[in-house]
Design a protein around this motif. Structure first.
Motif, PDB file in Angstrom:
ATOM      1  N   GLN A 126       0.830  -1.209   0.000  1.00 57.04           N
ATOM      2  CA  GLN A 126       0.000   0.000   0.000  1.00 57.04           C
ATOM      3  C   GLN A 126       0.862   1.255   0.000  1.00 57.04           C
ATOM      4  OE1 GLN A 126      -2.846  -0.841  -1.242  1.00 57.04           O
ATOM      5  NE2 GLN A 126      -4.072   0.246   0.265  1.00 57.04           N
ATOM      6  N   ARG A 129       2.305   1.698  -3.432  1.00 51.67           N
ATOM      7  CA  ARG A 129       1.288   2.236  -4.343  1.00 51.67           C
ATOM      8  C   ARG A 129       1.117   3.733  -4.120  1.00 51.67           C
ATOM      9  NH1 ARG A 129      -2.790   4.569  -3.392  1.00 51.67           N
ATOM     10  NH2 ARG A 129      -3.068   3.589  -1.388  1.00 51.67           N
ATOM     11  N   ILE A 156      -0.799  -3.191  -6.516  1.00 52.78           N
ATOM     12  CA  ILE A 156      -2.176  -3.562  -6.179  1.00 52.78           C
ATOM     13  C   ILE A 156      -2.345  -5.077  -6.244  1.00 52.78           C
ATOM     14  CG2 ILE A 156      -4.588  -3.379  -6.939  1.00 52.78           C
ATOM     15  CD1 ILE A 156      -3.811  -0.480  -7.891  1.00 52.78           C
ATOM     16  N   PHE A 159      -0.627  -6.637  -3.239  1.00 54.66           N
ATOM     17  CA  PHE A 159      -1.445  -6.457  -2.035  1.00 54.66           C
ATOM     18  C   PHE A 159      -2.532  -7.539  -1.984  1.00 54.66           C
ATOM     19  CE2 PHE A 159      -5.169  -4.743   0.131  1.00 54.66           C
ATOM     20  CZ  PHE A 159      -4.632  -4.334   1.336  1.00 54.66           C
TER      21      PHE A 159
END
Length: 195
Positions: A126, A129, A156, A159
């Protein structure tokens, strides 16, 4: 080939850090180090796959940095604020954070606890990103933005894969109170009365 502009050199100096706490080197070292204490094959495989992919992402970032800096003149180096880096490294790739802090092992965590490590990995993806989001807000050159968008999309996906791996690990831990012990180290209690 990426064409040179002074703005791109400043971008390199400020926001294309390959070695920061949310950079590709940290991610790769985090995942490849954590894989050894994972008690489940699926988790080991996920960490190996993503850790290896992060090394490829480092290559993408390094290629962008190299293309941005390889033909600089001394005037461009001085005007862009790239001088301190140049003095130490010329235009060689040397991993550091955007603030100039060199990469070191303090940039990543490997706890040896499946839950702690996988939650750490999800947070790392995260943060990576978010870093790519910040780069895309700052740079508008498509030759830089296109590979950055690709890298952002991979964060993404990573994750999501770590989320699946965490769910799988929780389902396979032998006790419902998986916060009470480290499944890669402690033996589960024989009769703990856990429900």
């Amino acid at each position: 080939m990426i064409s040179f502009s002074l703005a791109k050199v400043c971008a390199h100096s400020l926001i294309l850090p390959p070695g920061g706490p949310d950079g590709e080197i940290s991610a790769s070292m985090r995942y490849l180090s954590q894989r050894y204490s994972m008690p489940f094959a699926m988790a080991k495989g996920t960490l190996t796959d993503i850790g290896t992919e992060e090394l490829a992402h480092m290559e993408i970032i390094a290629a962008i940095i190299h293309q941005l800096t390889r033909n600089l003149t001394m005037e461009e180096i001085e005007a862009s604020g790239f001088g301190p880096y140049y003095i130490d490294h010329t235009t060689g790739i040397w991993p550091q954070a955007a603030g100039g802090i060199p990469f070191n092992a303090c940039e990543f965590q490997s706890k040896g606890d499946i839950i702690a490590d996988l939650v750490e990995d999800m947070a790392a993806e995260q943060k990576a990103r978010a870093t790519y989001d910040n780069i895309l807000r700052t740079i508008h050159d498509p030759e830089i933005c296109d590979p950055i968008r690709f890298l952002r999309e991979r964060e993404i996906v990573h994750f999501q894969r770590f989320g699946e791996t965490l769910r799988n690990a929780k389902e396979n831990i032998e006790t419902k109170n998986f916060y009470a012990y480290n499944p890669s180290f402690d033996q589960p209690p024989k009769s703990c009365g856990c429900k």
